[in-house]
Design an enzyme around this catalytic site. Structure first.
Site, PDB file in Angstrom:
ATOM      1  N   PHE A 130       0.536  -1.234  -0.315  1.00 57.39           N
ATOM      2  CA  PHE A 130      -0.080   0.262  -0.390  1.00 57.39           C
ATOM      3  C   PHE A 130       1.186   1.427   0.179  1.00 57.39           C
ATOM      4  O   PHE A 130       1.916   1.300   1.079  1.00 57.39           O
ATOM      5  CB  PHE A 130      -0.715  -0.064   1.361  1.00 57.39           C
ATOM      6  N   ASP A 199       3.085  -4.124   9.365  1.00 58.86           N
ATOM      7  CA  ASP A 199       1.616  -3.605   8.738  1.00 58.86           C
ATOM      8  C   ASP A 199       0.851  -4.002   8.714  1.00 58.86           C
ATOM      9  O   ASP A 199       0.864  -5.766   7.938  1.00 58.86           O
ATOM     10  CB  ASP A 199       1.818  -2.473   7.727  1.00 58.86           C
ATOM     11  N   TYR A 224     -10.171   0.754  10.859  1.00 59.03           N
ATOM     12  CA  TYR A 224     -11.353   1.376   9.972  1.00 59.03           C
ATOM     13  C   TYR A 224     -12.227   0.562   9.374  1.00 59.03           C
ATOM     14  O   TYR A 224     -12.777  -0.513   8.943  1.00 59.03           O
ATOM     15  CB  TYR A 224     -11.811   2.339   9.708  1.00 59.03           C
ATOM     16  N   LYS A 225     -10.667  -0.995   8.875  1.00 61.52           N
ATOM     17  CA  LYS A 225     -11.403  -1.820   7.820  1.00 61.52           C
ATOM     18  C   LYS A 225     -12.092  -3.263   8.727  1.00 61.52           C
ATOM     19  O   LYS A 225     -13.146  -3.031   9.048  1.00 61.52           O
ATOM     20  CB  LYS A 225      -9.540  -2.350   7.092  1.00 61.52           C
ATOM     21  N   ARG A 373     -11.045  -6.659  -6.502  1.00 61.93           N
ATOM     22  CA  ARG A 373     -10.881  -6.573  -4.504  1.00 61.93           C
ATOM     23  C   ARG A 373     -12.386  -7.504  -4.029  1.00 61.93           C
ATOM     24  O   ARG A 373     -13.050  -6.838  -4.084  1.00 61.93           O
ATOM     25  CB  ARG A 373     -10.569  -6.125  -3.875  1.00 61.93           C
TER      26      ARG A 373
HETATM   27  C1  LIG Z   1      -5.605   0.695   4.609  1.00 63.62           C
HETATM   28  C2  LIG Z   1      -3.750   0.833   4.703  1.00 63.62           C
HETATM   29  C3  LIG Z   1      -2.944   1.681   5.162  1.00 63.62           C
HETATM   30  C4  LIG Z   1      -4.242   3.609   5.610  1.00 63.62           C
HETATM   31  O1  LIG Z   1      -2.591   4.016   6.140  1.00 63.62           O
HETATM   32  P1  LIG Z   1      -3.685   5.312   6.826  1.00 63.62           P
HETATM   33  O2  LIG Z   1      -2.368   6.056   7.480  1.00 63.62           O
HETATM   34  O3  LIG Z   1      -4.197   4.687   7.484  1.00 63.62           O
HETATM   35  O4  LIG Z   1      -4.736   6.107   6.033  1.00 63.62           O
HETATM   36  C5  LIG Z   1      -1.883   1.733   5.280  1.00 63.62           C
HETATM   37  N1  LIG Z   1      -1.002   0.791   5.389  1.00 63.62           N
HETATM   38  C6  LIG Z   1      -1.948  -0.416   4.209  1.00 63.62           C
HETATM   39  C7  LIG Z   1      -0.685  -1.675   4.223  1.00 63.62           C
HETATM   40  C8  LIG Z   1      -3.024  -0.318   4.087  1.00 63.62           C
HETATM   41  O5  LIG Z   1      -4.058  -1.436   3.818  1.00 63.62           O
END
Ligand SMILES: *Cc1c(COP(=O)(O)O)cnc(C)c1O
Length: 414
Positions: A130, A199, A224-225, A373
């Site tokens: 991400f 992560d 939030y996921k 997805r």
């Molecule tokens: C959803 C997600 C994020 C989101 O980062 P925020 O700073 O909380 O917005 C970061 N890393 C990964 C791998 C994600 O899937």
């Protein structure tokens, strides 16, 4: 005869729902009518207790005013961290719920590099992760004068650890759904004298995690996921209890100070996980998340894992013949290497197929290039929901419905 998709009958999935040990959780979510929600990997659904919890906090603000901070608001990052800890294999005092993943990675990079004595200094980010994880590592490296590198996607990690102080890895890849072996990888990174920040964005609440048992020292993740904390709910940060007295983290704000209300001019970090706090947080969103985490404390994570894998397999089983005949590529990893999502590639039509599904109330999401997805959340999806979603997918593709012009218009958030 009962309706059937590629040989999977509706009767058979209803029988599976009858036997599902997690079936009762669905009633504990406020789900809109007529929606099949396969996007809980982006924003989890709302537990039904959340509304009252937020309302209570609003009333508390109205009636108690500033006294609310001493009635649970101020301590929420640690209290919620302790509620979350068992879900991710951590202990009390090892998890702080705070800020977002991006900021938490920055804090941990500074914290780890600040303790690094030798000349191995590089920060390694994972190609294909991400993007924010790489962006913030690059930003950190710019301000700190640290070398930044990318691990090419699919490369052998062991061959890229020379001179590396810390690597940021996702346990589950957000695109492919591929799951890394946390214990094995942590051991490998430590054997090279480096640290790893895990992560858990796509694994926390999606599968059982054993941070302590895997030897993990540092991790971040969002709530939030899969954890249903609500839009903008704070992230979490984990530091193993033996690694909590390592000095400063670089976002040294007053809430991370050893005594925030002494109002000292100079910063002294708190002696525990609280040092990873920064400044004032939202009492409202913490109350939403607390309501959800209270429910998560009841979840049997092994049962969750079994149902998650069974649902993602069911979805693919209902459609496998269609993939072959319509040029859709199923890149979902094998069960033992999978998070809780199905990943399908159709470079030409993926976006439009997802839009046509959304118009039918089947909500998945789309990521460039060509990736459809579908997230499977065992607490609020039934086997029948999965079967019905597959039925819509089949109809959208077989009828060519997605070719309608309205499904090719791009919105700001996909
Ligand atoms: C959803 C997600 C994020 C989101 O980062 P925020 O700073 O909380 O917005 C970061 N890393 C990964 C791998 C994600 O899937």
């Amino acid at each position: 005869m009962s309706a059937s998709l590629n040989g999977v009958s509706l009767t058979s999935v209803r029988e599976r729902d009858q036997k599902d040990p997690l079936a009762n959780f669905k009633r504990r979510f406020a789900l809109p009518e007529g929606v099949l929600y396969l996007d809980g990997n982006s924003l989890g659904a709302q537990p039904s207790t959340v509304k009252q919890a937020v309302d209570d906090t609003l009333n508390q603000w109205r009636d108690e005013l500033i006294k609310g901070w001493n009635q649970g608001w101020f301590d929420a990052p640690e209290r919620l961290g302790n509620l979350l800890a068992p879900v991710i294999g951590a202990q009390s005092g090892e998890v702080c719920v705070t800020d977002n993943i991006t900021l938490n990675i920055f804090k941990l990079l500074g914290y780890i590099l600040g303790q690094c004595q030798d000349d191995r200094r590089a920060v390694l980010s994972e190609g294909g992760n991400f993007p924010t994880d790489g962006y913030i590592a690059q930003g950190f490296c710019r301000v700190s004068g640290t070398e930044h590198r990318f691990l090419p996607e699919g490369a052998n990690l062991a061959e890229h650890l020379e001179g590396v102080a810390v690597v940021v890895l996702s346990q589950v890849n957000y695109r492919t759904g591929k799951l890394r072996d946390m214990a094995e990888t942590t051991k490998l990174v430590h054997a090279h004298g480096a640290e790893v920040i895990w992560d858990l964005a796509h694994s926390a609440g999606a599968l059982p995690i054993d941070l302590n048992g895997s030897g993990a020292r540092y991790a971040v993740g969002c709530t939030y996921k899969y954890l249903n904390g609500g839009p903008g709910a704070p992230a979490f940060l984990y530091v193993h209890r033996d690694y909590q007295d390592g000095g400063w983290q670089p976002l040294s704000g007053w809430h991370g100070h050893t005594s925030p209300f002494a109002f000292d001019a100079n910063y002294t970090p708190a002696g525990d996980i609280s040092r990873f706090r920064t400044g004032t947080h939202s009492a409202l969103i913490y109350s939403a998340l607390e309501a959800s985490l209270t429910m998560w404390a009841e979840v049997d994570m092994q049962a969750l894992r079994e149902k998650s894998l069974a649902m993602s397999d069911l979805f693919r089983e209902c459609l496998s013949d269609l993939f072959d005949s319509h040029g859709i590529k199923d890149i979902t990893p094998a069960a033992s290497e999978r998070g809780s999502q199905v990943s399908l590639i159709d470079k030409q039509n993926g976006y439009a197929i997802v839009q046509a599904l959304i118009a039918r109330g089947v909500i998945g999401d789309y990521r460039e290039p060509g990736l459809m997805r579908f997230g499977f959340t065992p607490l609020y999806l039934s086997f029948e929901d999965v079967w019905q979603a597959a039925k819509h997918f089949r109809e959208v593709v077989e009828s060519g419905e997605y070719q309608d012009a309205q499904f090719h218009v791009r919105g700001a958030v996909t």
